[in-house]
Design a protein around this motif. Structure first.
Motif, PDB file in Angstrom:
ATOM      1  N   PHE A  56      84.594  88.319  17.087  1.00 54.21           N
ATOM      2  CA  PHE A  56      83.242  88.748  17.438  1.00 54.21           C
ATOM      3  C   PHE A  56      82.839  90.001  16.660  1.00 54.21           C
ATOM      4  CE2 PHE A  56      85.227  86.835  21.236  1.00 54.21           C
ATOM      5  CZ  PHE A  56      84.439  85.691  21.310  1.00 54.21           C
ATOM      6  N   ILE A  57      81.525  90.193  16.501  1.00 54.15           N
ATOM      7  CA  ILE A  57      81.029  91.340  15.727  1.00 54.15           C
ATOM      8  C   ILE A  57      80.963  92.591  16.603  1.00 54.15           C
ATOM      9  CG2 ILE A  57      79.098  92.249  14.404  1.00 54.15           C
ATOM     10  CD1 ILE A  57      78.465  89.379  13.540  1.00 54.15           C
ATOM     11  N   ARG A  58      80.472  92.488  17.822  1.00 54.34           N
ATOM     12  CA  ARG A  58      80.328  93.617  18.752  1.00 54.34           C
ATOM     13  C   ARG A  58      79.389  94.693  18.188  1.00 54.34           C
ATOM     14  NH1 ARG A  58      82.504  90.989  23.061  1.00 54.34           N
ATOM     15  NH2 ARG A  58      84.733  90.608  22.860  1.00 54.34           N
ATOM     16  N   LYS A  59      78.156  94.312  17.907  1.00 59.03           N
ATOM     17  CA  LYS A  59      77.189  95.252  17.331  1.00 59.03           C
ATOM     18  C   LYS A  59      76.841  96.404  18.269  1.00 59.03           C
ATOM     19  CE  LYS A  59      74.883  92.098  14.095  1.00 59.03           C
ATOM     20  NZ  LYS A  59      73.594  91.496  13.673  1.00 59.03           N
ATOM     21  N   GLU A  60      77.168  96.257  19.549  1.00 55.02           N
ATOM     22  CA  GLU A  60      76.846  97.336  20.486  1.00 55.02           C
ATOM     23  C   GLU A  60      77.592  98.632  20.156  1.00 55.02           C
ATOM     24  OE1 GLU A  60      79.963  94.721  22.731  1.00 55.02           O
ATOM     25  OE2 GLU A  60      78.354  94.476  21.240  1.00 55.02           O
ATOM     26  N   PHE A  61      78.640  98.531  19.319  1.00 53.61           N
ATOM     27  CA  PHE A  61      79.395  99.735  18.965  1.00 53.61           C
ATOM     28  C   PHE A  61      78.894 100.403  17.672  1.00 53.61           C
ATOM     29  CE2 PHE A  61      82.645  97.372  21.494  1.00 53.61           C
ATOM     30  CZ  PHE A  61      82.770  98.301  22.518  1.00 53.61           C
ATOM     31  N   LEU A  62      77.794  99.879  17.103  1.00 54.69           N
ATOM     32  CA  LEU A  62      77.257 100.486  15.873  1.00 54.69           C
ATOM     33  C   LEU A  62      76.823 101.930  16.114  1.00 54.69           C
ATOM     34  CD1 LEU A  62      75.166  97.632  14.181  1.00 54.69           C
ATOM     35  CD2 LEU A  62      77.101  98.879  13.173  1.00 54.69           C
ATOM     36  N   ASP A  63      76.396 102.242  17.332  1.00 59.58           N
ATOM     37  CA  ASP A  63      75.899 103.598  17.640  1.00 59.58           C
ATOM     38  C   ASP A  63      77.005 104.510  18.183  1.00 59.58           C
ATOM     39  OD1 ASP A  63      73.326 102.844  16.897  1.00 59.58           O
ATOM     40  OD2 ASP A  63      72.881 102.062  18.899  1.00 59.58           O
ATOM     41  N   PHE A  64      78.244 104.035  18.137  1.00 60.35           N
ATOM     42  CA  PHE A  64      79.353 104.853  18.646  1.00 60.35           C
ATOM     43  C   PHE A  64      79.436 106.172  17.872  1.00 60.35           C
ATOM     44  CE2 PHE A  64      83.725 106.180  17.700  1.00 60.35           C
ATOM     45  CZ  PHE A  64      84.191 106.500  18.973  1.00 60.35           C
ATOM     46  N   LYS A  65      79.538 107.275  18.601  1.00 57.64           N
ATOM     47  CA  LYS A  65      79.612 108.597  17.960  1.00 57.64           C
ATOM     48  C   LYS A  65      80.802 109.366  18.521  1.00 57.64           C
ATOM     49  CE  LYS A  65      74.675 109.326  16.995  1.00 57.64           C
ATOM     50  NZ  LYS A  65      74.071 108.164  17.617  1.00 57.64           N
ATOM     51  N   GLY A  66      81.236 110.347  17.763  1.00 53.27           N
ATOM     52  CA  GLY A  66      82.318 111.213  18.238  1.00 53.27           C
ATOM     53  C   GLY A  66      83.686 110.671  17.889  1.00 53.27           C
ATOM     54  N   ASP A  67      84.715 111.310  18.465  1.00 54.70           N
ATOM     55  CA  ASP A  67      86.092 110.952  18.158  1.00 54.70           C
ATOM     56  C   ASP A  67      86.824 110.348  19.353  1.00 54.70           C
ATOM     57  OD1 ASP A  67      85.664 112.007  15.649  1.00 54.70           O
ATOM     58  OD2 ASP A  67      86.396 114.016  16.214  1.00 54.70           O
ATOM     59  N   GLU A  68      86.130 110.136  20.455  1.00 58.34           N
ATOM     60  CA  GLU A  68      86.778 109.640  21.674  1.00 58.34           C
ATOM     61  C   GLU A  68      86.867 108.117  21.616  1.00 58.34           C
ATOM     62  OE1 GLU A  68      89.061 109.723  24.481  1.00 58.34           O
ATOM     63  OE2 GLU A  68      88.225 111.702  23.985  1.00 58.34           O
ATOM     64  N   VAL A  69      87.960 107.598  20.991  1.00 55.33           N
ATOM     65  CA  VAL A  69      88.064 106.157  20.716  1.00 55.33           C
ATOM     66  C   VAL A  69      88.304 105.329  21.976  1.00 55.33           C
ATOM     67  CG1 VAL A  69      88.805 106.411  18.326  1.00 55.33           C
ATOM     68  CG2 VAL A  69      90.508 106.446  20.162  1.00 55.33           C
ATOM     69  N   THR A  70      88.581 105.966  23.114  1.00 53.67           N
ATOM     70  CA  THR A  70      88.771 105.196  24.348  1.00 53.67           C
ATOM     71  C   THR A  70      87.493 104.457  24.752  1.00 53.67           C
ATOM     72  OG1 THR A  70      88.265 107.204  25.607  1.00 53.67           O
ATOM     73  CG2 THR A  70      90.601 106.671  25.261  1.00 53.67           C
ATOM     74  N   ALA A  71      86.371 104.892  24.231  1.00 52.50           N
ATOM     75  CA  ALA A  71      85.096 104.211  24.524  1.00 52.50           C
ATOM     76  C   ALA A  71      85.024 102.849  23.828  1.00 52.50           C
ATOM     77  CB  ALA A  71      83.924 105.081  24.084  1.00 52.50           C
ATOM     78  N   LEU A  72      85.881 102.650  22.824  1.00 47.56           N
ATOM     79  CA  LEU A  72      85.920 101.375  22.113  1.00 47.56           C
ATOM     80  C   LEU A  72      86.816 100.433  22.915  1.00 47.56           C
ATOM     81  CD1 LEU A  72      86.415 102.907  18.551  1.00 47.56           C
ATOM     82  CD2 LEU A  72      84.285 101.951  19.483  1.00 47.56           C
ATOM     83  N   ASN A  73      86.251  99.753  23.873  1.00 51.38           N
ATOM     84  CA  ASN A  73      87.054  99.009  24.845  1.00 51.38           C
ATOM     85  C   ASN A  73      87.028  97.493  24.659  1.00 51.38           C
ATOM     86  OD1 ASN A  73      84.449  98.535  25.599  1.00 51.38           O
ATOM     87  ND2 ASN A  73      84.614  99.450  27.641  1.00 51.38           N
ATOM     88  N   LYS A  74      86.518  97.035  23.519  1.00 44.89           N
ATOM     89  CA  LYS A  74      86.530  95.601  23.220  1.00 44.89           C
ATOM     90  C   LYS A  74      86.904  95.388  21.762  1.00 44.89           C
ATOM     91  CE  LYS A  74      83.004  94.199  26.599  1.00 44.89           C
ATOM     92  NZ  LYS A  74      81.651  93.630  26.765  1.00 44.89           N
ATOM     93  N   ILE A  80      86.672  97.722  15.554  1.00 44.64           N
ATOM     94  CA  ILE A  80      87.800  97.952  14.637  1.00 44.64           C
ATOM     95  C   ILE A  80      87.378  98.919  13.531  1.00 44.64           C
ATOM     96  CG2 ILE A  80      89.310  96.874  12.919  1.00 44.64           C
ATOM     97  CD1 ILE A  80      89.169  94.307  14.659  1.00 44.64           C
ATOM     98  N   PHE A  81      86.189  98.688  12.978  1.00 45.98           N
ATOM     99  CA  PHE A  81      85.674  99.569  11.922  1.00 45.98           C
ATOM    100  C   PHE A  81      85.572 101.011  12.431  1.00 45.98           C
ATOM    101  CE2 PHE A  81      81.806 101.731  10.473  1.00 45.98           C
ATOM    102  CZ  PHE A  81      82.075 101.884   9.115  1.00 45.98           C
ATOM    103  N   GLN A  82      84.974 101.193  13.601  1.00 47.23           N
ATOM    104  CA  GLN A  82      84.767 102.555  14.132  1.00 47.23           C
ATOM    105  C   GLN A  82      86.114 103.227  14.434  1.00 47.23           C
ATOM    106  OE1 GLN A  82      81.994 103.785  13.685  1.00 47.23           O
ATOM    107  NE2 GLN A  82      80.262 102.821  14.735  1.00 47.23           N
ATOM    108  N   TYR A  83      87.056 102.481  14.944  1.00 54.52           N
ATOM    109  CA  TYR A  83      88.377 103.044  15.259  1.00 54.52           C
ATOM    110  C   TYR A  83      89.065 103.525  13.975  1.00 54.52           C
ATOM    111  CZ  TYR A  83      92.688 103.543  18.005  1.00 54.52           C
ATOM    112  OH  TYR A  83      93.787 104.047  18.662  1.00 54.52           O
ATOM    113  N   LEU A  84      89.031 102.663  12.947  1.00 49.75           N
ATOM    114  CA  LEU A  84      89.661 103.034  11.674  1.00 49.75           C
ATOM    115  C   LEU A  84      88.896 104.166  10.984  1.00 49.75           C
ATOM    116  CD1 LEU A  84      90.620  99.518  10.222  1.00 49.75           C
ATOM    117  CD2 LEU A  84      92.069 101.130  11.459  1.00 49.75           C
TER     118      LEU A  84
END
Length: 880
Positions: free
Chosen positions: A393-411, A417-421
């Motif tokens: 899945f693409i999960r476009k809802e994480f395109l606006d993810f900001k900051g360094d708190e990767v626990t918010a990336l929960n799917k 994956i891109f934002q985590y890396l």
């Protein structure tokens, strides 16, 4: 009429494995079917054109996509046509030529058009245009609608069907798989991956698994879920009203009167008896005698989730209307099961609900696994890293993810994956996203992207989460070029870590530079897994020393010993492809065994140590090349075999000395050694008896002492021999009986080379049985039939029944199945039985469709349950 034989000529030299295939072509095509399994990189399309050239009939080639359809036309023009070629070919199925390249969708659309026309039909249209050969490319794609169209074509007399695939859809339902083989015919030949590696068409490669644990929240949910189930089971076993329901059920109370129903549901009866036994209720011994068990002393299996599922599924769903007087009891059980998440959509599932499975499969812990893999591969490969991460899945809802708190990336998804890396990686500038609807690049590569695609062909917008990255938007015809442009940047090394969806990049996409592939996909089949994996194992002409590492992800369920559903899915995935053993003895085999994982996974399993071991092996890329070539040199072809796992409770090494021929040797050593110690001591203690009462009395006491001292060991050794020691020999005898039958019925042909049944004992206690010297098709036929003979009894027309006092006493298996294909006609079953008696043992051939036969069949099926016969075989493919 156009003649392909004279108009087409292959312009180059065939590779050795291609030539071997073509040398056997005439033998395979005799039944007007040719079914070939050929991995990516083997030149499947070119071989297909050569085959239709040799068949030399008017041909329709069908492909799943326009891209693959056009590949056929392009390969024809580039590899076979010359100035003197006189071949009519087209991509328009509505106006067929001698060679017509089209798609399954186009054929389906044409058929729909004819369905609205009473005066014409697809069959008549094909006949009218003289088409006598149909090529099914990527045959694993065949869906029900396409299947119907193609079965219409099979009505054409002497139609030749050529089927090409990289992976048969073995994980489809039984009905779908039967349709597939009905259409394509049995597999005739397989081009082996080791041959492609040896020839330099595929690179040496290895599969690895990176393990993770669920989050604390997930673990709490799983533990609570399991505890609720255990509490429910304990309460149900103590529930007298439920026990009374079972005791009053016709299957138990009026067994003799409802035998016909029991014949159809022996597993339900088994589940009833196992539950009552677990509830410490004494089973009526007459029931057991009536069901055919000579002894009333029965070792009932433990009440597992599987048995409870069978029991409650039948009561809550299948028989609910017939048990209306017990509705209050059943309704209460239904409510309790629903509350703990075990009963949903009229389905009882104790192993784990879909929500639990999906939470593990898409666990955020896999994001850290992906990061660890990429970091380790980056350290090893440095600037040469070319990594691709594929997910569902693409999960476009994480395109606006900001900051360094990767626990918010929960799917798990492309963007997460891109934002985590991006946050975690030290070299995030090398990241890129490529999907059908989303392209993200680092601003440093935009200028090269513009050069390749053309200025003014796209627009871009900085990501709100990181202005160093831009989202690319392409309009019009340029959309078709964007995949090739991003791929070119990846090939050039401008992008080193490309994240995409398996739907876009999993099949047909070609980027030979890939040397690291991470499969973060859990929605998929054998076919899609193998296609995705095929992206990483192609040879790279610019890097002849390339090796490919393929990483699979598993989030373990710490509450069960087999690792859970995620690992189970991987086991299924691994059965679809072959690879080299990860360490120790070198061999090439399909399946998960070659990774030498622990037999048990639980909360005590050290995942860090396991992952460290995997990473260490992944870093030894030079060793990987050596292991492949060493393993390749040990064999010459892929052999299909039946593998029987070791099922003893005692570790195999310890049990080995009392197995097979070692049982007699062990017994002799024990007796001789024992007598050596026993006789002097006995002589000293009983010298008075010898002097006072004479030699006969002395000998009497001596023999009594020997019997008392050594009979238990003798009994134990002999029992071990009958229970375990003869299983490999018995399987070999069964194999010989089966081979003799297949030769007699001319389904296996003895040519110049001798065909023999071989068995091999493995160091872990398992053993394998296969045919040496047979063709691919013959070996596959033998393995399928042998697997069916050894499998637990289901509902065969004929049973082979062998019984003796020893077998009844020690619960040795005495039922074997006559395979369905051999039991269709009584004549065939009798002929197979004659070879069984010659090679295996005396037995009775029992027809199960009579009243006596059905009762014996019920007994046979219950015997597998009650006696816990665990010798379950599996099919494997090994390079020998």
């Amino acid at each position: 009429m156009t003649e392909l034989k004279h108009s087409l000529n292959f312009k180059f030299e065939w590779r050795s494995y291609q030539q071997n295939f073509l040398d056997n072509f005439e033998e395979h095509i005799t039944d007007n079917h040719l079914h070939v399994v050929a991995p990516p990189g083997s030149g499947k399309t070119i071989l297909g054109i050569e085959v239709l050239r040799r068949v030399n009939k008017r041909t329709l080639v069908l492909a799943p996509t326009l891209t693959i359809r056009n590949q056929w036309r392009d390969r024809l023009e580039s590899f076979f046509l010359n100035e003197n070629s006189l071949v009519d070919y087209t991509t328009n199925i509505k106006e067929p030529q001698f060679l017509t390249f089209s798609t399954y969708q186009s054929l389906h659309a044409l058929n729909k058009r004819f369905l609205d026309n009473d005066d014409d039909s697809l069959l008549e249209f094909i006949k009218r245009n003289g088409i006598q050969t149909v090529v099914l490319d990527e045959a694993h794609h065949l869906k029900n609608e396409w299947y119907k169209c193609l079965m219409i074509l099979k009505q054409i007399e002497d139609l030749t069907v050529i089927s090409l695939t990289a992976t048969p859809p073995y994980d489809s339902s039984g009905a779908e798989l039967n349709k597939y083989f009905e259409l394509c015919g049995p597999i005739d030949d397989e081009i082996a991956v080791p041959d492609l590696v040896k020839n330099g068409d595929l690179c040496p490669h290895q599969d690895f698994i990176y393990f993770s644990k669920p989050s604390e929240t997930q673990i709490r949910y799983i533990v609570g879920y399991r505890e609720d189930i255990i509490q429910f089971m304990n309460e149900l076993k103590a529930d007298e009203s439920f026990q009374n329901l079972l005791l009053e059920h016709p299957f138990y109370k009026r067994t003799e009167e409802v035998l016909e129903e029991i014949y159809d549901k022996p597993s339900f009866l088994s589940a009833m008896l196992i539950f009552l036994n677990a509830a410490e209720f004494e089973i009526d011994k007459k029931k057991l005698l009536f069901l055919g068990f000579e002894s009333t002393v029965v070792n009932f299996p433990t009440l597992t989730y599987d048995w409870l599922e069978i029991l409650l599924q039948e009561l809550l769903v299948v028989q609910r209307e017939d048990l209306i007087q017990y509705e209050p009891i059943l309704h209460d059980i239904e409510k309790r099961l629903s509350r703990i998440g075990v009963y949903e959509k009229k389905k009882v599932n104790f192993i784990g609900d879909e929500q639990l499975y999906r939470s593990l499969a898409s666990s955020p812990s896999k994001l850290e696994s992906i990061h660890s893999i990429i970091e380790q591969e980056q350290q090893i490969l440095g600037n040469d890293l070319k990594a691709v991460v594929l997910t569902d899945f693409i999960r476009k809802e994480f395109l606006d993810f900001k900051g360094d708190e990767v626990t918010a990336l929960n799917k798990l998804g492309v963007v997460s994956i891109f934002q985590y890396l991006r946050v975690k990686s030290a070299q995030s500038q090398y990241l890129g996203i490529l999907t059908g609807s989303l392209v993200v690049l680092h601003k440093d590569v935009v200028s090269e992207f513009e050069v390749l695609l053309g200025s003014g062909t796209f627009s871009m917008q900085p990501l709100s989460s990181d202005a160093d990255f831009v989202q690319i938007t392409v309009s019009g015809n340029n959309k078709n070029s964007i995949v090739g442009t991003v791929t070119a940047l990846f090939q050039m090394g401008k992008i080193k870590i490309l994240i995409g969806t398996k739907s876009l990049l999993g099949e047909g996409w070609d980027a030979p530079a890939i040397n690291t592939l991470v499969l973060a996909s859990y929605v998929g089949s054998f076919v899609s897994s193998n296609q995705m994996r095929g992206r990483a194992i192609r040879m790279d002409a610019n890097e002849l020393s390339k090796t490919g590492n393929i990483w699979h992800l598993a989030c373990l369920d710490p509450t069960i010993n087999d690792g859970g559903k995620d690992l189970e899915q991987l086991k299924r995935r691994f059965s679809a492809f072959s690879g080299v053993s990860i360490s120790g003895k070198t061999y090439i085999e399909n399946g998960l065994d070659r990774l030498q994982l622990p037999e048990i996974f639980n909360e005590e399993t050290d995942l860090d140590e396991l992952n460290t071991s995997m990473v260490q092996s992944a870093s030894e890329r030079n060793t990987l090349q050596e292991r492949w070539h060493e393993a390749i040199d040990k064999g010459s072809l892929l052999v299909r075999e039946v593998k029987v796992p070791y099922s003893g409770k005692t570790p195999f090494r310890k049990a080995k000395k009392m197995r097979s021929v070692d049982a007699a040797q062990y017994l002799l050593i024990e007796v001789v050694a024992g007598l050596g110690l026993f006789l002097p001591e006995f002589l000293m203690k009983n010298i008075g008896t010898l002097l006072n009462k004479g030699i006969f009395q002395f000998v009497y006491f001596l023999l009594a002492g020997v019997v008392i001292g050594f009979a238990p060991k003798t009994y134990k050794a002999l029992k071990l021999y009958f229970l375990f020691g003869n299983s490999i020999k018995k399987t070999e005898k069964i194999g010989k009986a089966l081979l003799a039958y297949l030769i007699k019925t001319k389904r296996v042909h003895i040519g110049n080379s001798e065909i023999t049944v071989e068995t091999e004992q493995h160091s872990n206690g398992s053993f394998a049985c296969y045919l040496r010297g047979a063709s691919n098709h013959e070996g596959s036929l033998f393995v399928n039939l042998l697997h069916e003979i050894l499998a637990p009894v289901e509902n065969p027309r004929y049973l082979l029944v062998s019984s003796s006092w020893v077998k009844r006493t020690w619960d040795v298996r005495n039922y074997y199945v006559v395979p369905q294909d051999l039991g269709k006609r009584k004549k065939d079953a009798i002929e197979f039985h004659s070879f069984w008696k010659e090679h295996v043992e005396n037995s009775e051939l029992l027809y199960t469709r009579t009243k006596i036969g059905r009762k014996e069949l019920l007994k046979a099926r219950l015997a597998h349950v009650v006696y816990q016969f665990k010798e379950v075989s599996e099919k494997a493919i090994t390079w020998k």
